[in-house]
Design a protein around this motif. Structure first.
Motif, mmCIF file in Angstrom:
data_model
loop_
_atom_site.group_PDB
_atom_site.id
_atom_site.type_symbol
_atom_site.label_atom_id
_atom_site.label_comp_id
_atom_site.label_asym_id
_atom_site.label_seq_id
_atom_site.Cartn_x
_atom_site.Cartn_y
_atom_site.Cartn_z
ATOM 1 N N GLY A 144 16.160 -149.584 2.803
ATOM 2 C CA GLY A 144 15.059 -148.638 2.622
ATOM 3 C C GLY A 144 15.044 -147.514 3.637
ATOM 4 O O GLY A 144 13.986 -146.942 3.919
ATOM 5 N N ILE A 145 16.221 -147.185 4.177
ATOM 6 C CA ILE A 145 16.325 -146.126 5.180
ATOM 7 C C ILE A 145 16.817 -144.847 4.512
ATOM 8 O O ILE A 145 17.900 -144.834 3.904
ATOM 9 C CB ILE A 145 17.273 -146.535 6.319
ATOM 10 C CG1 ILE A 145 16.684 -147.742 7.064
ATOM 11 C CG2 ILE A 145 17.513 -145.372 7.283
ATOM 12 C CD1 ILE A 145 17.613 -148.325 8.109
ATOM 13 N N PRO A 146 16.064 -143.760 4.599
ATOM 14 C CA PRO A 146 16.493 -142.509 3.966
ATOM 15 C C PRO A 146 17.673 -141.876 4.703
ATOM 16 O O PRO A 146 17.880 -142.113 5.894
ATOM 17 C CB PRO A 146 15.258 -141.620 4.052
ATOM 18 C CG PRO A 146 14.504 -142.131 5.233
ATOM 19 C CD PRO A 146 14.751 -143.616 5.262
ATOM 20 N N TYR A 147 18.415 -141.079 3.958
ATOM 21 C CA TYR A 147 19.559 -140.381 4.540
ATOM 22 C C TYR A 147 19.703 -139.013 3.898
ATOM 23 O O TYR A 147 19.129 -138.733 2.834
ATOM 24 C CB TYR A 147 20.845 -141.190 4.384
ATOM 25 C CG TYR A 147 21.105 -141.714 2.991
ATOM 26 C CD1 TYR A 147 21.757 -140.945 2.038
ATOM 27 C CD2 TYR A 147 20.704 -143.009 2.639
ATOM 28 C CE1 TYR A 147 21.994 -141.431 0.766
ATOM 29 C CE2 TYR A 147 20.939 -143.512 1.373
ATOM 30 C CZ TYR A 147 21.590 -142.717 0.430
ATOM 31 O OH TYR A 147 21.822 -143.202 -0.832
ATOM 32 N N ALA A 148 20.446 -138.147 4.584
ATOM 33 C CA ALA A 148 20.646 -136.779 4.125
ATOM 34 C C ALA A 148 21.980 -136.283 4.648
ATOM 35 O O ALA A 148 22.657 -136.960 5.438
ATOM 36 C CB ALA A 148 19.514 -135.872 4.610
ATOM 37 N N LEU B 256 22.413 -137.665 -3.719
ATOM 38 C CA LEU B 256 21.907 -136.913 -2.566
ATOM 39 C C LEU B 256 21.097 -135.680 -2.976
ATOM 40 O O LEU B 256 20.783 -134.847 -2.138
ATOM 41 C CB LEU B 256 23.080 -136.496 -1.684
ATOM 42 C CG LEU B 256 23.627 -137.625 -0.807
ATOM 43 C CD1 LEU B 256 25.113 -137.465 -0.556
ATOM 44 C CD2 LEU B 256 22.865 -137.708 0.500
ATOM 45 N N MET B 257 20.725 -135.600 -4.226
ATOM 46 C CA MET B 257 20.001 -134.430 -4.710
ATOM 47 C C MET B 257 18.724 -134.193 -3.900
ATOM 48 O O MET B 257 17.936 -135.111 -3.664
ATOM 49 C CB MET B 257 19.640 -134.611 -6.189
ATOM 50 C CG MET B 257 19.082 -133.365 -6.847
ATOM 51 S SD MET B 257 18.782 -133.614 -8.625
ATOM 52 C CE MET B 257 20.456 -133.932 -9.206
ATOM 53 N N GLY B 258 18.563 -132.954 -3.441
ATOM 54 C CA GLY B 258 17.389 -132.607 -2.656
ATOM 55 C C GLY B 258 17.486 -132.969 -1.190
ATOM 56 O O GLY B 258 16.560 -132.704 -0.417
ATOM 57 N N ARG B 259 18.624 -133.544 -0.796
ATOM 58 C CA ARG B 259 18.790 -133.996 0.595
ATOM 59 C C ARG B 259 20.069 -133.454 1.206
ATOM 60 O O ARG B 259 20.630 -134.043 2.122
ATOM 61 C CB ARG B 259 18.789 -135.529 0.649
ATOM 62 C CG ARG B 259 17.466 -136.156 0.254
ATOM 63 C CD ARG B 259 17.512 -137.663 0.381
ATOM 64 N NE ARG B 259 18.255 -138.268 -0.718
ATOM 65 C CZ ARG B 259 18.630 -139.554 -0.736
ATOM 66 N NH1 ARG B 259 18.387 -140.326 0.312
ATOM 67 N NH2 ARG B 259 19.274 -140.036 -1.785
ATOM 68 N N ALA C 151 16.801 -131.126 8.363
ATOM 69 C CA ALA C 151 16.887 -132.346 7.556
ATOM 70 C C ALA C 151 15.810 -133.343 7.956
ATOM 71 O O ALA C 151 15.150 -133.948 7.085
ATOM 72 C CB ALA C 151 18.267 -132.968 7.706
ATOM 73 N N ALA C 152 15.606 -133.514 9.262
ATOM 74 C CA ALA C 152 14.580 -134.446 9.732
ATOM 75 C C ALA C 152 13.184 -133.958 9.368
ATOM 76 O O ALA C 152 12.337 -134.731 8.900
ATOM 77 C CB ALA C 152 14.708 -134.632 11.244
ATOM 78 N N LYS C 153 12.945 -132.674 9.562
ATOM 79 C CA LYS C 153 11.638 -132.105 9.250
ATOM 80 C C LYS C 153 11.318 -132.252 7.771
ATOM 81 O O LYS C 153 10.178 -132.575 7.395
ATOM 82 C CB LYS C 153 11.602 -130.631 9.653
ATOM 83 C CG LYS C 153 10.251 -129.948 9.408
ATOM 84 C CD LYS C 153 10.294 -128.484 9.861
ATOM 85 C CE LYS C 153 8.941 -127.803 9.602
ATOM 86 N NZ LYS C 153 8.989 -126.371 10.025
#
Length: 216
Positions: A103-107, A130-133, A153-155
């Motif tokens: 459940g950890i997001p990535y970009a 990865l759409m949108g990221r 990316a973090a923001k």
């Protein structure tokens, strides 16, 4: 045991997609055709992690007779080659699977343009995932080694920089991660380990090792 981060931000080329050898070969052939012959090791040392504008500027300084529209020409050649050849970095898909399970997001935070990533992520089956990221130096004021793309990316995810981990394979990208205040992991796939060690918090050579290093 390492505490899992709240977010992982990957560089694209050489970290998720195995594009660097393909891109560097195209650059090498083009520069040779314009009067600057360099071996692949030198191409990688000079240019990996930078921008194509930076490649053009430095190559001209070194004696390459590049036309004003060289960027357009080289991107066309790179896109064709990537569209035919590029594959995921071995183990990268499994890393994303592990992050999804946790459940950890990535970009992605890259110095490459969106058009290039559309080609490489599309061929490797990562574009939809990865759409949108996907964040590019085109989205920020300054490319790596400035921290802008990683901070964006973090923001965008609403996560504090200090709770993020950056995965990088280049010196300039690693410097960007450190400048962003993020824990920075250096993947020495194409860049010699000794160049990343002084900058990164962790260095590793196999993507299969990354989930454990992230505390997953």
């Amino acid at each position: 045991m390492t505490t899992p981060p709240d977010m992982v931000i990957f560089d694209c080329d050489g970290v998720l997609v195995d594009s660097e050898p393909i891109t560097n070969r195209v650059i090498q052939n083009s520069l040779a055709a314009h009067g600057l012959s360099l071996d692949l090791e030198e191409i990688m040392r000079l240019f990996v992690g930078g921008t194509m504008q930076g490649v053009m500027d430095l190559a001209r300084d070194m004696g390459a007779d590049l036309p004003s529209h060289w960027l357009e020409l080289i991107y066309d050649k790179i896109f064709v080659a990537l569209g035919k050849e590029v594959e995921p970095i071995p183990g990268a898909i499994s890393v994303l699977d592990a992050l999804d399970r946790a459940g950890i997001p990535y970009a992605i935070g890259s110095n490459g343009p969106h058009a290039k990533m559309k080609v490489s992520l599309g061929r490797t089956g990562l574009a939809e995932r990865l759409m949108g990221r996907v964040f590019s130096r085109e989205d920020v004021a300054n490319p790596k080694p400035a921290p802008d793309v990683y901070l964006l990316a973090a923001k965008s995810a609403g996560i504090a920089p200090e709770r993020c981990v950056v995965i990088e394979d280049s010196v300039s990208g690693a410097k960007a991660g450190v400048a962003a205040g993020m824990k920075t992991f250096g993947f020495y796939g194409e860049t010699p380990k000794e160049r990343l060690e002084p900058i990164c918090d962790v260095v590793f050579g196999e993507m299969a090792d990354l989930p454990k290093l992230l505390g997953l």
